[in-house]
Design an enzyme around this catalytic site. Structure first.
Site, PDB file in Angstrom:
ATOM      1  N   ASP A   4      45.296  36.935  49.295  1.00 49.52           N
ATOM      2  CA  ASP A   4      45.874  38.147  49.048  1.00 49.52           C
ATOM      3  C   ASP A   4      47.024  38.200  47.794  1.00 49.52           C
ATOM      4  OD1 ASP A   4      47.156  40.892  48.962  1.00 49.52           O
ATOM      5  OD2 ASP A   4      47.461  41.013  51.085  1.00 49.52           O
TER       6      ASP A   4
ATOM      7  N   PHE B   2      51.428  40.179  55.535  1.00 56.81           N
ATOM      8  CA  PHE B   2      51.485  41.454  55.176  1.00 56.81           C
ATOM      9  C   PHE B   2      50.245  41.779  54.385  1.00 56.81           C
ATOM     10  CE2 PHE B   2      51.951  45.636  52.812  1.00 56.81           C
ATOM     11  CZ  PHE B   2      52.385  46.299  53.770  1.00 56.81           C
TER      12      PHE B   2
ATOM     13  N   LYS C 201      48.115  46.919  43.381  1.00 57.07           N
ATOM     14  CA  LYS C 201      49.477  47.158  42.676  1.00 57.07           C
ATOM     15  C   LYS C 201      49.523  47.330  41.232  1.00 57.07           C
ATOM     16  CE  LYS C 201      52.265  46.743  46.666  1.00 57.07           C
ATOM     17  NZ  LYS C 201      52.354  45.657  47.749  1.00 57.07           N
TER      18      LYS C 201
HETATM   19  C1  LIG Z   1      51.524  46.111  49.180  1.00 56.95           C
HETATM   20  C2  LIG Z   1      50.367  44.990  49.725  1.00 56.95           C
HETATM   21  C3  LIG Z   1      49.177  45.282  50.338  1.00 56.95           C
HETATM   22  C4  LIG Z   1      48.942  46.974  50.828  1.00 56.95           C
HETATM   23  O1  LIG Z   1      48.713  47.309  49.450  1.00 56.95           O
HETATM   24  P1  LIG Z   1      48.761  48.764  49.572  1.00 56.95           P
HETATM   25  O2  LIG Z   1      48.332  49.335  48.134  1.00 56.95           O
HETATM   26  O3  LIG Z   1      49.726  49.618  49.967  1.00 56.95           O
HETATM   27  O4  LIG Z   1      47.549  49.442  50.761  1.00 56.95           O
HETATM   28  C5  LIG Z   1      48.626  44.373  50.820  1.00 56.95           C
HETATM   29  N1  LIG Z   1      48.850  43.067  50.784  1.00 56.95           N
HETATM   30  C6  LIG Z   1      50.242  42.675  49.959  1.00 56.95           C
HETATM   31  C7  LIG Z   1      50.309  41.185  49.848  1.00 56.95           C
HETATM   32  C8  LIG Z   1      50.919  43.798  49.457  1.00 56.95           C
HETATM   33  O5  LIG Z   1      52.109  43.401  49.104  1.00 56.95           O
END
Ligand SMILES: *Cc1c(COP(=O)(O)O)cnc(C)c1O
Length: 424
Positions: free
Chosen positions: A247, A162, A276
């Protein structure tokens, strides 16, 4: 809201907050149903106030926020230190054009680079943008530094990844619901199973630019890779002149008990996507962070974002980092995470098939006999906000400011929710 003119006047004279406070849950649901696209399916709770780990709905019912905005409210709701920094910045300037310099943005980039043990930062807003930025950096590095023929760069990604919701990113998702109806997709991505180093080695070609992965697949169901895997990925990248991109949008900033989850092994990335919690629970702030060699490929005009790198976001983010460091968020996350997992293990339900986690990124998986919708409802009734991710796994990602008392209180409530689900 009888006449539109009156509504605009009310917004200015009464204040928007007072108008919002007057709405019932039903009225709010009606607004969402009619005017907001239906790309989420919220639980029937209208959150109107937050303070630390606690949130309240419009009737004053109190909940413990165990979703923590998918880990974006790591500092708790309305952390007073970060709120004060935001207010102070509002006495000066909030948003500037990237056509000019901003001392705040410069200081923020240095602080985030130092915090991440990397050299340079490209500020953005959302996690998806941070990943898109890493993808662009990796591709341009592949063509201009590694020497891959034009438009041939490949990036290896993982099953159940994700990384956000943009068209390029959902194109290499393996979740049908995320991509159905949104093609055609961007080429140049190869998907391999997560946790299998041989599969990665087999997928590498002379055109491989990068490997993009999550140190723990959070949305994928709190999937922790086998011991040694992250270090093996680093080694494979180094041996093949391939960039390692972590990520850490969700796992970063002490969520897993260390500043970054890659630090559990010798697996320092060339590029890091963060977001985040960087926004301190107040604003969207994200970034691609990386080595000078890679970040230097961006020239003026190559990339940008209107709000990416603004003084207000910089003030909030740098204060968020300062709070994490001075209040030992990493240590707190590790201690409270271990306590929460230990308490969950004491619950007597054989329907809990596994409890997985690191720090305060925790999931408990239930078996097929549990109706997850019903359990969600019972958790809510007992004042615990959380929702299941994939694989029947309930995510527990409370603010890192959680205390021992609240952990114990929360596990009691989870216990009651289980009992209600099994008895009803
Ligand atoms: C939430 C998340 C994203 C996306 O972030 P947004 O601010 O919603 O675009 C990307 N990678 C990971 C691992 C996430 O948990």
């Amino acid at each position: 809201m009888s006449s539109t003119t009156t509504f605009w006047q009310d917004v200015l004279s009464k204040g928007f907050r007072h108008i919002a406070e007057d709405l019932s849950l039903g009225q709010v649901q009606e607004l969402f149903h009619t005017y907001s696209t239906h790309n989420y399916k919220p639980l029937p709770i209208n959150l109107m106030r937050g303070d630390g780990i606690r949130v309240w709905d419009e009737s004053g019912n109190e909940y413990l926020d165990f979703i923590g905005t998918y880990s974006a409210t790591a500092h708790g709701h309305l952390n007073p230190t970060i709120v004060q920094a935001l207010k102070d910045q509002l006495d000066a300037i909030a948003v500037t054009s990237r056509a000019f310099y901003s001392a705040e943005v410069g200081l923020f980039c240095k602080a985030l680079a130092d915090y991440s043990d990397l050299q340079m930062v490209c500020p953005m807003n959302s996690g998806a943008e941070a990943n898109e930025t890493c993808i662009k950096l990796a591709r341009k590095w592949a063509y201009t530094v590694k020497g891959i023929p034009n438009d041939q760069a490949e990036i290896i990604v993982f099953q159940d990844n994700f990384h956000g919701r943009t068209t390029t990113i959902v194109g290499f998702s393996t979740e049908p619901a995320y991509k159905a109806g949104f093609g055609p997709f961007t080429p140049g991505f190869k998907v391999v199973p997560y946790g299998d180093i041989e599969a990665v080695k087999a997928a590498i070609t002379p055109n491989t630019a990068a490997i993009l992965g999550e140190p723990i697949q959070a949305e994928g169901g709190i999937i922790i890779p086998p011991d040694g895997y992250m270090a093996q990925l680093r080694q494979v990248c180094t041996e093949n002149n391939v960039l390692l991109i972590w990520d850490e949008v969700q796992t970063g900033f002490c969520r897993t008990g260390k500043r970054f989850a890659w630090q559990y092994e010798d697996s320092k990335p060339d590029l890091l996507a963060v977001g985040k919690a960087l926004g301190g629970g107040l604003l969207p702030v994200s970034a691609a962070v990386g080595t000078k060699e890679v970040m230097d490929v961006f020239q003026p005009g190559d990339h940008g974002s209107t709000f990416g790198g603004n003084p207000l976001g910089a003030a909030v983010a740098i204060t968020a980092l300062a709070v994490m460091e001075t209040e030992d968020f990493a240590g707190k996350s590790e201690r409270m995470g271990n306590l929460l997992m230990a308490k969950l293990h004491e619950l007597p339900y054989e329907q809990i098939v596994e409890i997985r986690g690191r720090g305060l990124l925790i999931g408990f998986e239930v078996d097929d006999s549990i109706d997850t919708y019903k359990l969600s409802g019972n958790l809510t009734k007992n004042g615990i906000l959380t929702k299941e991710t994939r694989n029947k796994t309930f995510r527990l990602t409370p603010p890192l400011t959680i205390t021992e008392d609240i952990v114990e209180d929360a596990v009691d409530r989870i216990d009651q929710a289980f009992r209600a689900t099994l008895n009803g």
